[in-house]
Design an enzyme around this catalytic site. Structure first.
Site, short mmCIF file in Angstrom:
data_model
loop_
_atom_site.label_atom_id
_atom_site.label_comp_id
_atom_site.label_asym_id
_atom_site.label_seq_id
_atom_site.Cartn_x
_atom_site.Cartn_y
_atom_site.Cartn_z
N ASN A 122 -5.49 9.27 7.00
CA ASN A 122 -6.81 8.65 6.88
C ASN A 122 -6.66 7.16 6.64
OD1 ASN A 122 -9.57 8.42 6.67
ND2 ASN A 122 -9.63 8.92 4.50
N HIS A 148 -5.40 -0.53 5.60
CA HIS A 148 -5.14 0.34 6.77
C HIS A 148 -6.18 0.22 7.89
CE1 HIS A 148 -7.86 2.78 4.37
NE2 HIS A 148 -6.90 3.26 3.61
N HIS A 150 0.83 -1.20 0.00
CA HIS A 150 0.00 0.00 0.00
C HIS A 150 0.87 1.25 0.00
CE1 HIS A 150 -4.04 1.76 1.52
NE2 HIS A 150 -3.31 2.74 1.03
N ASP A 155 1.15 2.66 3.90
CA ASP A 155 0.25 3.68 3.38
C ASP A 155 1.03 4.97 3.11
OD1 ASP A 155 -1.96 5.00 2.43
OD2 ASP A 155 -3.02 5.09 4.36
N ASP A 176 -8.63 2.99 -3.65
CA ASP A 176 -8.11 3.58 -2.42
C ASP A 176 -8.11 5.10 -2.47
OD1 ASP A 176 -6.83 3.11 0.22
OD2 ASP A 176 -5.30 4.36 -0.69
N HIS A 212 1.58 5.17 -2.19
CA HIS A 212 1.13 6.18 -3.14
C HIS A 212 2.36 6.81 -3.77
CE1 HIS A 212 -3.04 6.00 -1.63
NE2 HIS A 212 -2.45 5.73 -0.47
N LEU A 213 2.59 6.51 -5.03
CA LEU A 213 3.77 7.04 -5.73
C LEU A 213 3.45 8.29 -6.53
CD1 LEU A 213 5.56 3.75 -6.84
CD2 LEU A 213 6.00 5.18 -4.84
#
Length: 421
Positions: free
Chosen positions: A275, A230, A59, A302, A150, A61-62
């Protein structure tokens, strides 16, 4: 491909035998106390540090394409390598959303060009992540880790039921952000004592666990492999525990920050805003029990980088999300293993072997495996200084904390991709 000989390493654990690992053509040939080099091999002195399987983060985020000012695939995978990760799974809240082959191919091309470690993207569950129309899961499945919207949950039960039936046919997992939007009510942190004392609108626990409950019910009905992202509440843990006891194909993850902190640790800074939010001390204890007893299967960062400006506006106005790739391992060792909540072996299961099993990912440090290995100093403490991060995102609740478990080198597919030795 070059041969690589890693020597003077503790194999598998801090109390493991001192030995060597021989890698050839990207695979582990042999590992043990008596393993020697071959002629012409590149040499890596592990310095007595611990060799563990390369970590897997399900998990992250790129941000690229679309939000390169927050992070790029190049910077994000440099951070991943510095954190000991050899595979990361990239969430689809980018622009364009990877909901068809042309959009996905744009992302895959950047990955092929710039990624330092293996990046497996998620495709979205629904078109544009809007929850209104299904993507063509069958067409995208061969190229992705799984499917996720997501950043948002899929509000419609009818839409989620149709999605699960479709995704079940592909064999890929559905990784779900569980959040009932109507229950968020403009909240910015957990609806608890800190929020009440400081006048902040709160995010109730039910906004998470109610959708966990619904999605487990639909997964049980459809047989779709369901991965809960998450997890932050004690109710979610219990729902997953009960579902597993019934034989439902459900897995779950939580993050190191939920193990280390609760809402009593909050400060009036954007680096404490994510979040789902940091919940209560009781929730934290439930999460610790859940990672120890197998209710939760994975630790995922995350990793959600934002610009300094976006994270400088306090708890109410800052963007949701904190950086995590470079701290996930040392945070879990410091707050999970050292206090005795989980064993060292369990930490490796949560961060390396179980994510591979659930998502069918290659790699490790056993002979015959693709050579994915991290060399880690678990003895020397260090103080977290975000200015040293390789990620473009610098916001973390661990800023100023003293941790142990600094990654000294990372080998991905037999190639040395990071070293500070």
């Amino acid at each position: 491909m070059k041969n690589l000989w890693i020597y003077n390493a503790r194999l598998g654990a801090p109390d493991g035998p001192l030995g060597s690992i021989l890698i050839s053509d990207g695979k582990v040939v042999a590992a043990g106390p008596e393993v020697g080099p071959v002629a012409g091999a590149e040499l890596l002195d592990a310095g007595g540090n611990v060799a563990i399987p390369g970590l897997v983060d399900l998990h992250v985020h790129l941000r690229e394409p679309g939000f390169e000012y927050k992070e790029t695939i190049a910077s994000g995978t440099r951070a991943a390598a510095a954190g000991g990760f050899t595979t990361v799974c990239a969430m689809p809240n980018i622009n364009p959303v990877p909901d068809d082959m042309p959009s996905l191919q744009r992302q895959l091309d950047i990955i092929a060009r710039d990624a330092l470690v293996e990046v497996l993207p998620y495709a979205s569950i629904t078109r544009k992540r809007m929850g209104q129309e299904l993507t063509d899961h069958a067409a995208l499945a061969p190229y992705v880790a799984g499917f996720s919207d997501d950043g948002t949950g899929v509000d419609s039960e009818e839409m989620m039921l149709a999605a699960m039936k479709s995704i079940a046919a592909t064999g890929r997992p559905l990784a779900e952000h569980c959040e009932v939007q109507e229950l968020v009510r403009g909240g910015c942190i957990h609806d608890g004592e800190f929020a009440h004392a400081h006048g902040y609108p709160g995010i109730c626990s039910e906004s998470e666990w109610r959708e966990v409950e619904r999605n487990i019910r639909l997964a049980e009905q459809t047989g779709c492999p369901l991965h809960i992202c998450h997890v932050s509440t004690k109710e979610s843990c219990e729902l997953i525990r009960q579902a597993k006891a019934r034989g439902v194909n459900v897995t779950g993850e939580t993050g190191a920050h939920y193990i280390a902190f609760c809402d009593a640790d909050m400060q009036e800074e954007g680096r404490f805003k994510m979040n789902p939010p940091l919940r209560t001390a009781d929730d934290r204890e439930a999460l610790i029990r859940a990672i120890a007893d197998g209710t939760l299967d994975c630790i995922a960062s995350d990793h959600a980088p934002h610009s300094a400006e976006e994270k400088s506006k306090g708890l109410k106005q800052s963007a949701m999300g904190v950086t995590g790739l470079e701290l996930s391992l040392p945070a879990m060792y410091t707050y999970g293993v050292l206090p005795g909540h989980i064993s060292f072996e369990r930490m490796i299961e949560l961060m390396a072997t179980t994510p591979r099993r659930i998502f069918g990912i290659q790699g490790g440090m056993q002979p015959g495996m693709r050579a994915d290995i991290a060399i880690v100093d678990f003895d020397t403490p260090f103080t977290v200084d975000p200015a040293t991060f390789l990620s473009q995102g610098k916001a973390t609740p661990f800023e100023g904390c003293e941790l142990r478990g600094k990654v000294r080198a990372t080998v991905c597919n037999g190639k040395l991709v990071y070293t500070s030795l």
